[in-house]
Design a protein around this motif. Structure first.
Motif, PDB file in Angstrom:
ATOM      1  N   LEU A  13      25.191 -86.450   1.437  1.00 54.33           N
ATOM      2  CA  LEU A  13      24.741 -85.920   2.615  1.00 54.33           C
ATOM      3  C   LEU A  13      23.919 -86.875   3.287  1.00 54.33           C
ATOM      4  O   LEU A  13      23.726 -86.606   4.630  1.00 54.33           O
ATOM      5  N   LEU A  14      22.866 -87.499   2.623  1.00 52.42           N
ATOM      6  CA  LEU A  14      22.042 -88.462   3.596  1.00 52.42           C
ATOM      7  C   LEU A  14      22.812 -89.543   4.279  1.00 52.42           C
ATOM      8  O   LEU A  14      22.460 -90.019   5.299  1.00 52.42           O
ATOM      9  N   SER A  15      23.838 -89.978   3.505  1.00 51.00           N
ATOM     10  CA  SER A  15      24.489 -90.963   3.933  1.00 51.00           C
ATOM     11  C   SER A  15      25.244 -90.671   5.200  1.00 51.00           C
ATOM     12  O   SER A  15      25.528 -91.235   6.186  1.00 51.00           O
ATOM     13  N   ALA A  16      25.892 -89.353   5.234  1.00 50.02           N
ATOM     14  CA  ALA A  16      26.824 -88.683   6.289  1.00 50.02           C
ATOM     15  C   ALA A  16      25.671 -88.621   7.579  1.00 50.02           C
ATOM     16  O   ALA A  16      26.332 -88.827   8.529  1.00 50.02           O
ATOM     17  N   VAL A  17      24.519 -88.172   7.442  1.00 48.33           N
ATOM     18  CA  VAL A  17      23.753 -88.050   8.368  1.00 48.33           C
ATOM     19  C   VAL A  17      23.316 -89.285   8.917  1.00 48.33           C
ATOM     20  O   VAL A  17      23.167 -89.479  10.274  1.00 48.33           O
ATOM     21  N   THR A  18      23.073 -90.222   8.144  1.00 50.48           N
ATOM     22  CA  THR A  18      22.728 -91.729   8.589  1.00 50.48           C
ATOM     23  C   THR A  18      23.934 -92.302   9.500  1.00 50.48           C
ATOM     24  O   THR A  18      23.493 -92.816  10.430  1.00 50.48           O
ATOM     25  N   ILE A  19      25.012 -91.931   8.913  1.00 51.01           N
ATOM     26  CA  ILE A  19      26.093 -92.610   9.717  1.00 51.01           C
ATOM     27  C   ILE A  19      26.317 -91.838  11.198  1.00 51.01           C
ATOM     28  O   ILE A  19      26.487 -92.621  12.181  1.00 51.01           O
ATOM     29  N   ILE A  20      26.226 -90.661  11.022  1.00 50.24           N
ATOM     30  CA  ILE A  20      25.976 -89.795  12.423  1.00 50.24           C
ATOM     31  C   ILE A  20      25.084 -90.454  13.370  1.00 50.24           C
ATOM     32  O   ILE A  20      25.346 -90.710  14.557  1.00 50.24           O
ATOM     33  N   VAL A  21      23.904 -90.599  12.911  1.00 53.34           N
ATOM     34  CA  VAL A  21      22.805 -91.248  13.701  1.00 53.34           C
ATOM     35  C   VAL A  21      23.112 -92.418  14.081  1.00 53.34           C
ATOM     36  O   VAL A  21      22.826 -92.666  15.434  1.00 53.34           O
ATOM     37  N   LEU A  22      23.650 -93.258  13.400  1.00 51.99           N
ATOM     38  CA  LEU A  22      23.864 -94.882  13.733  1.00 51.99           C
ATOM     39  C   LEU A  22      24.872 -94.927  14.610  1.00 51.99           C
ATOM     40  O   LEU A  22      24.819 -95.748  15.423  1.00 51.99           O
ATOM     41  N   VAL A  23      26.145 -94.144  14.711  1.00 56.44           N
ATOM     42  CA  VAL A  23      27.153 -94.054  15.497  1.00 56.44           C
ATOM     43  C   VAL A  23      26.585 -93.574  16.910  1.00 56.44           C
ATOM     44  O   VAL A  23      27.125 -94.168  17.952  1.00 56.44           O
TER      45      VAL A  23
END
Length: 116
Positions: A13-23
């Motif tokens: 979940l943390l990596s999914a949120v990180t991907i969303i924020v970075l994109v």
């Protein structure tokens, strides 16, 4: 085992949120064209072109973490089953059964007349 699954879920979940924020932080290809004509879009936290390498590499790392944790969760939730679901079972062909007293589709003796 449940503790490991929970930790993997958290990392996933943390990596999914990180991907969303970075994109969402990255700018599109059209933003460079606007900066060339002086719209001021090039001023960012990382400089004019320094953000592209950092953000894209970080996004790639987060994507690798996300996919690896997703595959790990799939593997751990399988429980060692080798059943392929509907496609994995044997298919038995059974002859259709006709109930007793059913008609065979042929016309029987009497016909009805339509009143004129």
């Amino acid at each position: 085992m449940e503790l490991i699954k929970t930790l993997i879920w958290v990392v996933n979940l943390l990596s999914a949120v990180t991907i969303i924020v970075l994109v969402l932080m990255q700018h599109g290809k059209g933003a460079d064209m606007g900066a060339a004509f002086g719209s001021g879009a090039s001023g960012s936290l990382f400089g004019a072109s320094g953000s592209a390498n950092f953000l894209s590499r970080t996004t790639a790392i987060a994507a690798v973490v996300f996919f690896s944790t997703s595959l790990t969760l799939v593997y751990l939730s399988g429980g060692g089953k080798t059943d392929l679901g509907v496609m994995g079972g044997k298919v038995e062909q059974v002859a259709p059964q006709i109930p007793v007293g059913a008609t065979t589709g042929k016309a029987s003796g009497t016909t009805s007349k339509i009143p004129e």
